[in-house]
Write an enzyme that holds these catalytic residues in place. Structure first.
Site, PDB file in Angstrom:
ATOM      1  N   ALA A 199      -2.243   6.909  -1.445  1.00 35.57           N
ATOM      2  CA  ALA A 199      -1.456   7.710  -0.512  1.00 35.57           C
ATOM      3  C   ALA A 199      -0.037   7.861  -1.042  1.00 35.57           C
ATOM      4  O   ALA A 199       0.436   7.057  -1.855  1.00 35.57           O
ATOM      5  CB  ALA A 199      -1.444   7.060   0.863  1.00 35.57           C
ATOM      6  N   GLY A 242      -5.928   5.025  -1.102  1.00 37.37           N
ATOM      7  CA  GLY A 242      -6.555   6.201  -0.530  1.00 37.37           C
ATOM      8  C   GLY A 242      -7.394   6.972  -1.535  1.00 37.37           C
ATOM      9  O   GLY A 242      -8.339   7.677  -1.160  1.00 37.37           O
ATOM     10  N   GLU A 274     -10.690   5.349  -1.364  1.00 39.66           N
ATOM     11  CA  GLU A 274     -11.310   5.687  -0.080  1.00 39.66           C
ATOM     12  C   GLU A 274     -11.798   7.141  -0.064  1.00 39.66           C
ATOM     13  O   GLU A 274     -12.842   7.445   0.528  1.00 39.66           O
ATOM     14  CB  GLU A 274     -10.311   5.425   1.053  1.00 39.66           C
ATOM     15  CG  GLU A 274     -10.083   3.931   1.254  1.00 39.66           C
ATOM     16  CD  GLU A 274      -8.996   3.624   2.256  1.00 39.66           C
ATOM     17  OE1 GLU A 274      -9.238   2.815   3.162  1.00 39.66           O
ATOM     18  OE2 GLU A 274      -7.893   4.206   2.136  1.00 39.66           O
ATOM     19  N   GLU A 291      -3.657  -2.121  -0.876  1.00 42.15           N
ATOM     20  CA  GLU A 291      -2.876  -1.969   0.351  1.00 42.15           C
ATOM     21  C   GLU A 291      -2.198  -3.253   0.805  1.00 42.15           C
ATOM     22  O   GLU A 291      -1.057  -3.216   1.287  1.00 42.15           O
ATOM     23  CB  GLU A 291      -3.766  -1.427   1.482  1.00 42.15           C
ATOM     24  CG  GLU A 291      -4.049   0.058   1.399  1.00 42.15           C
ATOM     25  CD  GLU A 291      -5.244   0.409   0.514  1.00 42.15           C
ATOM     26  OE1 GLU A 291      -5.678   1.568   0.534  1.00 42.15           O
ATOM     27  OE2 GLU A 291      -5.739  -0.495  -0.200  1.00 42.15           O
TER      28      GLU A 291
END
Length: 252
Positions: free
Chosen positions: A68, A111, A114, A134
């Site tokens: 992200a 991300g 993911e 994370e």
């Protein structure tokens, strides 16, 4: 729906003979997933929901997605987390009618992993890097990492990745079934296209329904299988494809 993808700034879209290529294109920040990319992915999903195609998600310049966008993520608060910004788009990708292929070269972190986990298939290069860092940033993998990763690689390895920061390279990802095949970097997109074409040779309705049934919880079976098969037993493609099979068999 007529989509205008030329105005996109975070994605580049290409239709290759019926295979829908989605290229993450923010190379200046290693394809970090920001709100603009999320918004554009939603537009892509709306198109693919209305006009189902096999899709391939690829990166740019040897990077899939580094995670992200931390500059945006730092400013997000409780209300943003409850909106599930990345969670919502990754779930929507996972629910697309036709299969999605993630073609991963270089970093697929946070991300980025993911996003790859939301795909039905993952291909990678040996230099790919898969991880969920994370917790090093004071947050958790809350966009599918805690459960899709566990389903893909098993709980012991998922714990190492999620809680201890382990990063897998392409060979490790293959041996742990996180990816289905490895390819050389310059052949990765061709391999993804070949896989998409194999899917394309199947009956589209049968593929769509099989994908939906695969996603059903265990308690839905076997009833959901019978209902799904009942639909397919009445399809014209079933009669045509089976008759073609019988005709070929007669010729042998």
């Amino acid at each position: 729906m007529t989509a205008n993808f030329d105005r996109f700034t975070a994605l580049k879209i290409e239709d290759r003979d019926g295979v829908f290529f989605i290229r993450l294109s923010r190379p200046e920040v290693k394809n970090a997933i920001d709100q603009t990319m999320v918004n554009e992915l939603h537009e892509v999903c709306a198109h693919l929901e209305e006009q189902p195609q096999v899709a391939v998600i690829v990166g740019t310049d040897g990077i899939f997605a580094s995670g992200a966008d931390i500059a945006q993520l730092r400013e997000r608060r409780r209300a943003d987390a409850l909106r599930g910004i990345n969670n919502t788009i990754f779930h929507r990708i996972a629910q697309l009618p036709m299969p999605v292929i993630g073609a991963v070269d270089g970093y697929a972190l946070g991300g980025g992993l993911e996003l790859a986990l939301a795909a039905d298939f993952r291909l990678a290069t040996g230099r790919a890097k898969f991880g969920q860092p994370e917790t090093s940033l004071g947050i958790m993998a809350a966009a599918g990492g805690t459960w899709r990763l566990r389903a893909a690689v098993g709980e012991p390895l998922a714990r190492e990745i999620l809680l201890a920061g382990r990063i897998l390279d392409g060979a490790e990802a293959l041996s742990n079934q996180l990816v289905t095949a490895l390819a050389e970097p310059d052949a990765l997109e061709d391999e993804a296209l070949a896989l998409a074409e194999r899917i394309g040779r199947q009956d589209p309705l049968a593929v769509r329904i099989t994908k939906s049934v695969l996603a059903m919880p265990e308690g839905a079976h076997p009833q959901v299988d019978n209902l799904a098969q009942a639909i397919l037993f009445e399809s014209e493609a079933k009669f045509d494809r089976m008759q073609a099979f019988l005709d070929r068999k007669k010729k042998k």
